[in-house]
Motif scaffolding. Structure first.
Motif, PDB file in Angstrom:
ATOM      1  N   ALA A  83       0.427  -0.710   0.276  1.00 42.54           N
ATOM      2  CA  ALA A  83       0.129   0.193   0.357  1.00 42.54           C
ATOM      3  C   ALA A  83       1.049   1.410  -0.254  1.00 42.54           C
ATOM      4  N   ALA A  84       1.866   0.713   1.125  1.00 43.51           N
ATOM      5  CA  ALA A  84       2.618   2.528   1.010  1.00 43.51           C
ATOM      6  C   ALA A  84       3.083   2.535  -0.819  1.00 43.51           C
ATOM      7  N   VAL A  85       3.679   1.701  -1.330  1.00 42.87           N
ATOM      8  CA  VAL A  85       4.598   1.817  -2.522  1.00 42.87           C
ATOM      9  C   VAL A  85       3.737   2.322  -3.584  1.00 42.87           C
ATOM     10  N   LEU A  86       1.959   1.944  -3.209  1.00 44.90           N
ATOM     11  CA  LEU A  86       1.305   2.529  -4.289  1.00 44.90           C
ATOM     12  C   LEU A  86       0.449   3.622  -3.624  1.00 44.90           C
ATOM     13  N   ALA A  87       0.773   4.474  -2.561  1.00 48.89           N
ATOM     14  CA  ALA A  87       0.675   5.124  -2.528  1.00 48.89           C
ATOM     15  C   ALA A  87       1.758   6.109  -3.027  1.00 48.89           C
ATOM     16  N   GLY A  88       2.494   5.592  -2.808  1.00 51.84           N
ATOM     17  CA  GLY A  88       4.068   6.739  -3.612  1.00 51.84           C
ATOM     18  C   GLY A  88       3.819   6.786  -4.856  1.00 51.84           C
ATOM     19  N   GLU A  89       2.858   6.023  -5.803  1.00 49.38           N
ATOM     20  CA  GLU A  89       2.526   6.277  -7.285  1.00 49.38           C
ATOM     21  C   GLU A  89       1.157   7.189  -7.414  1.00 49.38           C
ATOM     22  N   GLY A  90       0.904   7.114  -6.994  1.00 45.36           N
ATOM     23  CA  GLY A  90      -0.585   7.923  -6.751  1.00 45.36           C
ATOM     24  C   GLY A  90      -1.591   7.361  -6.767  1.00 45.36           C
ATOM     25  N   ARG A  91      -1.453   5.897  -6.765  1.00 47.05           N
ATOM     26  CA  ARG A  91      -2.591   4.817  -6.395  1.00 47.05           C
ATOM     27  C   ARG A  91      -3.476   5.141  -5.038  1.00 47.05           C
TER      28      ARG A  91
END
Length: 252
Positions: free
Chosen positions: A191-199
């Motif tokens: 989730a942290a990675v996805l948030a960093g990608e704006g997703r």
């Protein structure tokens, strides 16, 4: 009510495990019978139900004894659980060094949980000298065998470049696999990675899964991490994480 089973009614380990889901008390009687007759899977299961108090009175020292019996007969999960008891002092004096020895025996024989547990000791220096190279290798071996918790920690090593070159692409992939595999820490990492990608919508979905499955220690740290989020959707989740943390703390 008591349950009496005859010798010819001894069930397989798979059958006993299934029975535990339906009737713990009846399963405990069947496990006792099978363990006494020398069924190694039942001996390992007896250790587990004694450790947890599942269908039988909780007795950690006796659980340790049965794990030792099954481990001595080559049962790898029992060997791993013997290590767990020694690491945490369940039914005995805690001794992480001896726990590491048992983990290593099971890990060398291919037990993914033992690889993970031994790697944790090596990564933190409990009972052994800190060795991140060996910890990383063990996490990788376990992850490649499908162990979701090891996938998440392999991702962390790759993300941080610890004991290996940093590889954010492969870190993301291992986090994704850990999340898909049901590990709540892996779900949070992904989730942290996805948030960093704006997703954000996808990130929120995985954060909700992590919230549902996470334990108290995880939720304490996760709620603090999320408290600094700026997106309103994640801010709402941060509040829910804190509420769940408070609930578990009161019942602990």
């Amino acid at each position: 009510m008591s349950f009496q089973l005859r010798r010819e009614e001894i069930l397989s380990g798979e059958q006993l495990s299934a029975m535990l889901e339906e009737s713990p008390a009846r399963a405990a009687q069947a496990i006792l019978l099978a363990a006494g007759e020398g069924e190694v899977e039942a001996q390992a299961l007896l250790g587990q139900i004694l450790l947890e108090g599942q269908g039988i009175a909780r007795d950690q020292p006796l659980a340790l004894r049965w794990f030792g019996i099954a481990a001595g007969r080559g049962h790898l999960m029992a060997r791993n659980m013997l290590g767990r008891c020694l690491e945490h002092g369940w039914g005995c004096r805690a001794d992480a060094s001896v726990a590491a020895q048992h983990y290593r025996i099971a890990a060398d024989a291919g037990m993914d949980w033992a690889m993970y547990n031994l790697a944790n000791l090596l990564a933190t220096g409990r009972g052994v000298v800190v060795d991140h190279l060996q910890a990383l290798a063990l996490y990788r071996r376990a992850a490649e065998r499908g162990h979701a918790k090891s996938m998440n920690l392999l991702g962390r090593y790759l993300e941080e470049g610890q004991a290996c070159p940093a590889d954010p692409v492969m870190a993301r992939e291992w986090y994704r696999r850990a999340a898909k595999g049901g590990d709540f820490r892996g779900q949070f990492s992904y989730a942290a990675v996805l948030a960093g990608e704006g997703r954000i919508d996808e990130a929120v979905a995985w954060l909700e899964k992590a919230l549902a499955g996470g334990n108290l220690n995880f939720l304490r740290v996760a709620s603090q991490t999320l408290s600094s989020a700026t997106d309103p959707r994640i801010q709402v989740l941060a509040s829910r994480y804190q509420l769940r943390t408070d609930e578990l703390s009161r019942s602990a």
